[in-house]
Design an enzyme around this catalytic site. Structure first.
Site, PDB file in Angstrom:
ATOM      1  N   ASP A   4      16.852  25.579  50.890  1.00  8.29           N
ATOM      2  CA  ASP A   4      17.348  24.713  49.819  1.00  8.29           C
ATOM      3  C   ASP A   4      18.078  23.553  50.489  1.00  8.29           C
ATOM      4  OD1 ASP A   4      18.388  23.492  47.620  1.00  8.29           O
ATOM      5  OD2 ASP A   4      19.724  25.122  47.038  1.00  8.29           O
TER       6      ASP A   4
ATOM      7  N   ASP B 128      19.476  29.948  51.238  1.00 10.42           N
ATOM      8  CA  ASP B 128      20.266  29.199  50.261  1.00 10.42           C
ATOM      9  C   ASP B 128      21.727  29.297  50.672  1.00 10.42           C
ATOM     10  OD1 ASP B 128      21.046  27.797  48.045  1.00 10.42           O
ATOM     11  OD2 ASP B 128      20.850  29.477  46.648  1.00 10.42           O
TER      12      ASP B 128
ATOM     13  N   GLU C  74       8.525  14.693  17.672  1.00 11.24           N
ATOM     14  CA  GLU C  74       9.427  15.523  18.477  1.00 11.24           C
ATOM     15  C   GLU C  74      10.817  15.578  17.839  1.00 11.24           C
ATOM     16  OE1 GLU C  74       9.266  13.735  22.322  1.00 11.24           O
ATOM     17  OE2 GLU C  74       7.150  14.173  22.601  1.00 11.24           O
TER      18      GLU C  74
ATOM     19  N   GLY D  51     -13.977   8.338   8.549  1.00 14.29           N
ATOM     20  CA  GLY D  51     -14.981   9.312   8.962  1.00 14.29           C
ATOM     21  C   GLY D  51     -14.377  10.615   9.413  1.00 14.29           C
TER      22      GLY D  51
ATOM     23  N   ALA E 184      -9.733   9.268   4.109  1.00 17.37           N
ATOM     24  CA  ALA E 184      -9.972   9.841   5.439  1.00 17.37           C
ATOM     25  C   ALA E 184     -11.463   9.937   5.715  1.00 17.37           C
ATOM     26  CB  ALA E 184      -9.317  11.217   5.546  1.00 17.37           C
TER      27      ALA E 184
END
Length: 498
Positions: free
Chosen positions: A356, A294, A165, A33, A28
């Protein structure tokens, strides 16, 4: 014709392998570097081991992507005919993240060891040994639920399988992945935010984790952002405030890298709702009125709701209080509901009406517009716009619902406590199921999933949430025919910024 030079024919290669194959911390620094942090160093050592099984639960900013880039270079350059497979839900994110660091470190590597550039090739999407483009290479495989078999078919003497993930992958996907790890030096590395307390990734830190040095289970790591030298103290302070304290599920997952039983459940607790009915909210800037309509319609809906609110501020600084809330049964159609909205909002100066507009709400919106009333059409299943919001939220519905939770927590929301709606409001607010997806975004359960669990459509709650998706005009602003809607919004935002 001269024979093409490869790593295997390079006179420098044997000494390079002897020097670095078993010392990736040294590689590494010398090759890339890169100074490994105290968190990265033991992780690199574990992945360096032949046939390893490593699982990493990580908060933000701990250097996970940069470390992976270095490890890929180490594995690829020290093992002949090595194969690296990276599996991720979003292939583009791998290219943007890991391959970005690969490019940076590889440039340093070839500057220090010019012969590497002759025998290995790195492009924006590929990394392979010259002469062995398929067998000695890095491959990226996208993951999609229901298409797990695409992850099968990988075989090599030296194979490094990286699952990014990993919390979001199904057990079936891991059946295909682990089924390919048949050789002695086939390594498996899982990395993820700890978004679930079930599944293979969770078990890799629990029932599948090593119990002794001789055990063949997973070596499990938790990378805590609070302990990372790559994360600033100001970032930690900001996230404590943003996520609602160190005990909040989002802070545990995104910062501490810790599994929490709060990763899924109900969004809002009873105490916060009870406090919402008596909150004395304070508007610190010019305020205005908005009305959220709504309408009932379709499966899972049981009432139409009109919520008129006094609001100020935007996003996570919005202050809101319901001044009038009307609930109507399903017998009210879209046109009738539009008439009610028009009548009930007339007495509120400069009121902005949000409807909505998905499904039956479209009729209400169109009817109001035909009557010359400006309407903000709300489509809250669509993705959020800002980059900051996209980190935390998948859709406007997820964003708006969590904003309600945080407003109650911060005493910025006053709920309507009229006897006719109070009990139903309480019942709905405490039954909003949520979880975090594989990338740590909030995900409010779908109406279909709620219905399957016996939870009625939270129509009252929805109107409060939609209040975070509608801008407003200060009630005291004098309007005339020369004002355009863009000018009004610009004026409002400018006045609120001071």
């Amino acid at each position: 014709m001269a024979k093409r030079k490869t790593a295997l024919s390079s006179p420098e290669y044997p000494a390079y392998v002897a020097r670095y194959r078993h010392d990736w911390e040294r590689l590494a620094l010398d090759v890339c570097g890169m100074h490994l942090t105290h968190q990265q160093c033991p992780l690199a050592f574990s992945i360096q081991q032949e046939g390893c099984r490593v699982s990493v639960s990580s908060g933000h900013g701990t250097g996970k992507s940069s470390l992976l880039a270095m490890l890929i270079i180490a594995f690829m350059t020290t093992y002949p005919k090595a194969r690296v497979v990276i599996t991720a839900n979003k292939v583009e994110q791998v290219k943007i993240g890991i391959f970005k660091y690969l490019a940076d470190y590889w440039q340093k590597a070839v500057n220090r060891f010019p012969w590497l550039d002759e025998v290995f090739t790195l492009t924006a999407e590929q990394f392979y040994a010259v002469g062995f483009q398929k067998s000695w290479s890095v491959g990226i495989k996208g993951y999609r639920l229901g298409n797990e078999e695409a992850l099968a078919g990988e075989h090599a003497d030296h194979l490094l399988y990286i699952v990014d993930e990993a919390s979001g992958l199904s057990d079936k996907a891991f059946d295909y992945i682990t089924g390919a790890l048949t050789q002695t030096d086939n390594r498996l590395v899982l990395l993820s935010q700890p978004t679930r307390i079930t599944g293979y990734f969770y078990e890799s830190h629990h029932s599948l984790a090593k119990t002794s040095p001789d055990d063949h289970g997973f070596t499990a790591f938790q990378l805590n952002s609070e302990e990372s030298p790559l994360v600033t103290q100001s970032y930690i302070v900001e996230k404590v405030k943003q996520y609602g304290g160190r005990q909040s599920p989002e802070y545990c997952i995104r910062v501490l890298g810790a599994f929490t039983k709060q990763a899924e459940g109900m969004l809002i607790g009873r105490d916060d709702v009870d406090r919402g009915f008596i909150n004395e909210v304070e508007h610190r800037s010019e305020w205005g009125y908005i009305a959220i309509a709504d309408i009932a319609g379709g499966e899972g809906r049981d009432s139409s709701v009109l919520n008129i609110l006094k609001v100020s501020g935007f996003d996570d600084e919005r202050v809101a209080e319901s001044v009038k809330l009307l609930e109507m049964n399903t017998g009210v159609d879209g046109v009738e509901f539009a008439e009610i909205v028009e009548k009930e909002t007339q007495s509120y100066p400069n009121i902005t009406i949000g409807v909505d507009a998905d499904g039956y709400g479209l009729i209400t919106a169109q009817t109001l517009e035909k009557r010359g009333i400006d309407v903000i059409r709300i489509h809250w299943g669509t993705p959020v716009h800002s980059k900051t919001q996209k980190i935390r939220f998948r859709s406007k519905r997820d964003f708006a619902s969590v904003m309600v939770k945080e407003a109650l927590r911060d005493n910025r929301l006053r709920l309507n406590d009229h006897y006719s709606v109070k009990q139903k409001t309480l019942n709905q607010f405490v039954k909003i199921p949520y979880k975090f997806n594989e990338v740590g975004q909030w995900r409010i359960e779908s109406k279909e999933k709620m219905r399957a669990e016996g939870i009625k459509s939270p129509d009252i709650f929805d109107t409060y949430a939609m209040a975070w998706l509608v801008d407003y005009i200060p009630a005291g602003m004098e309007l005339d025919h020369t004002n355009s809607s863009d000018e009004l919004l610009a004026w409002a935002k400018q006045s609120l910024s001071h």
